[in-house]
Design a protein around this motif. Structure first.
Motif, short mmCIF file in Angstrom:
data_model
loop_
_atom_site.label_atom_id
_atom_site.label_comp_id
_atom_site.label_asym_id
_atom_site.label_seq_id
_atom_site.Cartn_x
_atom_site.Cartn_y
_atom_site.Cartn_z
N LYS A 131 0.82 -1.21 0.00
CA LYS A 131 0.00 0.00 0.00
C LYS A 131 0.86 1.26 0.00
O LYS A 131 0.42 2.33 -0.41
N ARG A 132 2.07 1.13 0.49
CA ARG A 132 2.98 2.28 0.50
C ARG A 132 3.73 2.38 -0.84
O ARG A 132 3.89 3.46 -1.41
N ASN A 133 4.20 1.23 -1.35
CA ASN A 133 5.07 1.21 -2.53
C ASN A 133 4.34 1.51 -3.85
O ASN A 133 4.88 2.20 -4.72
N VAL A 134 3.13 0.95 -3.99
CA VAL A 134 2.44 1.08 -5.29
C VAL A 134 2.13 2.54 -5.63
O VAL A 134 2.46 3.00 -6.73
N PRO A 135 1.52 3.30 -4.71
CA PRO A 135 1.25 4.71 -5.07
C PRO A 135 2.54 5.47 -5.40
O PRO A 135 2.55 6.32 -6.29
N SER A 136 3.61 5.12 -4.72
CA SER A 136 4.88 5.81 -4.95
C SER A 136 5.40 5.54 -6.37
O SER A 136 5.80 6.47 -7.08
N ILE A 137 5.37 4.29 -6.77
CA ILE A 137 5.90 3.96 -8.11
C ILE A 137 4.95 4.49 -9.20
O ILE A 137 5.39 4.89 -10.28
N LEU A 138 3.64 4.49 -8.89
CA LEU A 138 2.69 5.04 -9.88
C LEU A 138 2.92 6.55 -10.05
O LEU A 138 2.77 7.08 -11.15
N ALA A 139 3.32 7.19 -8.98
CA ALA A 139 3.63 8.63 -9.08
C ALA A 139 4.87 8.83 -9.96
O ALA A 139 4.93 9.76 -10.76
N THR A 140 5.84 7.92 -9.84
CA THR A 140 7.07 8.01 -10.64
C THR A 140 6.76 7.96 -12.13
O THR A 140 7.40 8.64 -12.93
N ASN A 198 3.94 8.84 -13.44
CA ASN A 198 2.87 9.83 -13.68
C ASN A 198 1.48 9.19 -13.86
O ASN A 198 0.71 9.58 -14.75
N LEU A 199 1.19 8.19 -13.03
CA LEU A 199 -0.13 7.55 -13.11
C LEU A 199 -0.83 7.53 -11.75
O LEU A 199 -1.73 6.72 -11.53
N ALA A 200 -0.40 8.41 -10.86
CA ALA A 200 -0.93 8.38 -9.49
C ALA A 200 -2.46 8.51 -9.46
O ALA A 200 -3.12 7.85 -8.67
N GLY A 201 -2.99 9.30 -10.38
CA GLY A 201 -4.44 9.52 -10.36
C GLY A 201 -5.25 8.43 -11.03
O GLY A 201 -6.48 8.48 -11.02
N LYS A 202 -4.55 7.43 -11.61
CA LYS A 202 -5.30 6.43 -12.38
C LYS A 202 -5.23 5.03 -11.75
O LYS A 202 -5.44 4.04 -12.44
N TYR A 203 -4.92 4.98 -10.47
CA TYR A 203 -4.68 3.66 -9.86
C TYR A 203 -5.90 2.76 -9.87
O TYR A 203 -5.80 1.55 -9.85
N LYS A 204 -7.10 3.36 -9.93
CA LYS A 204 -8.32 2.56 -9.91
C LYS A 204 -8.79 2.18 -11.32
O LYS A 204 -9.73 1.40 -11.49
N SER A 205 -8.16 2.77 -12.35
CA SER A 205 -8.64 2.55 -13.72
C SER A 205 -8.42 1.11 -14.18
O SER A 205 -7.43 0.48 -13.82
N LYS A 206 -9.36 0.66 -14.99
CA LYS A 206 -9.20 -0.65 -15.62
C LYS A 206 -8.21 -0.49 -16.76
O LYS A 206 -8.10 0.58 -17.36
N ILE A 207 -7.54 -1.57 -17.12
CA ILE A 207 -6.50 -1.50 -18.14
C ILE A 207 -7.06 -1.03 -19.48
O ILE A 207 -6.45 -0.23 -20.19
N ASN A 208 -8.27 -1.51 -19.81
CA ASN A 208 -8.83 -1.13 -21.12
C ASN A 208 -9.32 0.32 -21.17
O ASN A 208 -9.76 0.81 -22.21
N GLN A 209 -9.24 1.01 -20.03
CA GLN A 209 -9.61 2.43 -20.02
C GLN A 209 -8.39 3.32 -20.26
O GLN A 209 -8.52 4.54 -20.31
N LEU A 210 -7.22 2.70 -20.40
CA LEU A 210 -5.98 3.48 -20.54
C LEU A 210 -5.53 3.54 -21.99
O LEU A 210 -5.80 2.64 -22.78
N SER A 211 -4.77 4.60 -22.31
CA SER A 211 -4.17 4.69 -23.65
C SER A 211 -2.96 3.76 -23.70
O SER A 211 -2.51 3.25 -22.65
#
Lengths: 298, 246
Positions: free
Chosen positions: B133-142, B144-157
């Motif tokens: 729970k600590r590591n994932v948000p941090s790497i997603l921020a690296t 630039n996907l911090a705001g999309k952690y809940k998105s389904k894969i098919n919703q992403l470019s």
């Protein structure tokens, strides 16, 4: 393995049921349909066998004795015959009982003219068998007893029931084996196909360093859950259908109900539940276990 | 495992070397030409290496060999001290956890969201839920996907999906990042963004190996370039370029 990783893999198995809804539904439907058909045939066959067995139990051999043979001698023969393996039960019918039964069955009010028992020398032994196919051997033995005058038996009934019993055993065995094989084939095919389309998912897990256990465990949990649900649904439906069918026959065909005895549902289910669960869970487990293994060598 | 790369193969590996291919040949059939022919390659810790070449040059085979998806027909491969010729099947997962892998087609778990895809890599190495729970948000921020952690894969470019794949590859802090055509399915902007992230990762000490067709990127980044053709290395130069053969 850490305890939270263990519960994670188990939890993933449950989540997979929802993630792959169509596969889950198709697998449960296939298992359910196969096991419903299997349970239906199993119930019918068991009832037919029960009916034949009940009919067999009613088949008896009646032994009459020479004039002057005493009750003690007859009872000695009875004791001797009771030791034989073919014999299930022997009833001694004394002359008075025989006359009472005869009067009540055939003479009714005309019996008053008789002052003495015309069946005084008609004491008999009514022998019920464990297996009607053994009737011939028993009769041959009884014929060799010197105090025996006459033996009444129904050879045709015994032979017919014995033949029917054998035929039923072969037919039911054949049908059950075929149904089992078809069920195993259909269910394992569904499980195999359902997992094969997810081989990319397995590959991804392996590429990023998942152990075989970590990849396999959720699939196996999923397979077992599908097996349990797929087995329980037809068992519940069949329980209701069986109860309703018996109830219908009893209310609509009361005459038939007295001739055709039904096995109680508890007796059928004491065998059907473990068999169905074993098939469902066994195939769910084996199907997922072996199919995932095929895709693990990445 | 990084220290003293002598344990698994019994052979002395030069200090700081993370990948060694020693006269490696890989044939798929006994009759055809080998996909990789007597290749020798040394990659040091912290290097950024492009492996380039046309289709059929042996790049994909090389990646598969490094992932221990394939075993060489002859020669020896050592990665991070693991002799991949002799490694046991049960040890392969542990070996792969030292590598971060990025594919052209992203290879994400489509039935899970961004967070779950990245967290999955941590689950595999049995990281506690609290750390995940600590590591994932941090790497997603690296990435630039911090705001999309809940998105389904098919919703992403495509670019976002590749960044998720990159986050997944990096979350366990791999020693080597292997990227097989990471920009193959991306437009130029997303391609540059991904390459920028990889360069940043390399600067933090991770060895990065990128298999690519993208001449523009290779020529602009001025990194080591290993050029392959018909299963052999025809050129290996520091700050190299992807030469147009035609």
């Amino acid at each position: 393995m850490r305890i939270n990783s263990f519960f994670y893999t188990i939890g993933q198995g449950f989540k997979n049921l929802g993630r792959n809804k169509w596969y889950t539904l198709a697998s449960i439907a296939t298992i359910g349909a196969c096991l419903f058909l299997f349970g239906l045939v199993f119930s019918i066959i068991n009832n037919i066998q029960y009916f034949v067995h009940t009919a067999e139990e009613g088949v008896s051999v009646t032994v009459f004795f020479n004039e002057g043979v005493s009750e003690d001698q007859i009872l000695a023969v009875k004791t001797d015959l009771e030791k034989r393996p073919e014999v299930r039960q022997i009833n001694y019918i004394d002359p008075e009982t025989a006359w009472e039964e005869f009067k009540n069955s055939y003479l009714v009010e005309y019996a008053d003219g008789f002052t003495e028992n015309p069946l005084a020398d008609s004491a008999s032994l009514e022998i019920y068998l464990n297996d009607v196919s053994l009737q011939g051997a028993l009769v041959t033995y009884i014929e060799s007893i010197d105090v025996v005058r006459e033996i009444n038996r129904s050879e045709i009934t015994a032979d017919t029931l014995s033949g029917l019993n054998k035929l039923m055993a072969y037919v039911s065995m054949g049908i059950i084996i075929i149904l089992l094989l078809v069920s195993i084939f259909l269910i394992s095919n569904t499980v195999t196909m359902g997992i094969a389309v997810r081989k990319d998912e397995i590959n991804i897990m392996k590429y990023i360093g998942a152990t075989d256990f970590f990849v396999r465990a959720p699939f196996v949990v999923e397979g077992i859950m599908i097996g349990i649900i797929g087995s329980l649904i037809p068992l519940l439906i069949l329980y209701y259908v069986y109860g309703s069918a018996i109830n219908y026959v009893h209310t609509q065909f009361a005459m038939l109900a007295s001739i055709l005895p039904f096995l109680p549902v508890e007796q059928i289910y004491s065998q059907l539940v473990p068999i169905s669960l074993a098939i469902g869970i066994g195939i769910g487990f084996m199907g997922s276990f072996t199919t995932v293994r095929k895709h693990l060598h990445v | 495992m990084e220290k003293g790369f002598r344990k698994k193969s019994g052979r002395q590996i030069p200090e700081g070397e993370v990948i060694t291919l020693d006269h490696v040949t890989k044939s798929y059939s006994s009759s055809g030409a080998p996909a990789l022919n007597d290749v020798t390659l040394h990659i040091k810790k912290g290097e950024f290496v492009f492996i380039v070449g046309d289709s059929g040059s042996g790049k994909s085979t090389l990646i598969k060999l490094l992932l221990r998806e394939l075993v060489p027909t002859s020669g020896e491969i050592t990665v991070l001290g693991y002799n991949l010729n002799k490694i046991k099947h049960s040890k392969i997962p542990k070996f792969r956890r030292n590598l971060g892998i990025v594919f052209q087609d992203f290879r994400l778990l489509k039935d899970r969201n961004v967070y779950e895809n990245v967290a999955f890599a941590q689950r595999i190495v049995q990281t506690s839920t609290r750390e995940i729970k600590r590591n994932v948000p941090s790497i997603l921020a690296t990435v630039n996907l911090a705001g999309k952690y809940k998105s389904k894969i098919n919703q992403l470019s495509g670019g976002e999906q590749q960044r998720v794949a990159l986050a997944r590859a990096l979350i366990n802090k791999p020693t080597i990042l292997l990227a097989d055509e990471p920009t193959g399915n991306l437009d130029p902007n997303n391609s540059w963004e991904i390459m920028g992230l990889m360069e940043k990762i390399n600067e933090s000490g991770t060895t990065v190996i990128v298999v690519t067709h993208n001449r523009e990127i290779v020529n602009a980044m001025k990194k080591r370039v290993v050029t392959m053709k018909k299963g052999v290395i025809i050129e290996d130069e520091e700050e190299g370029t992807y030469i147009d053969e035609d």
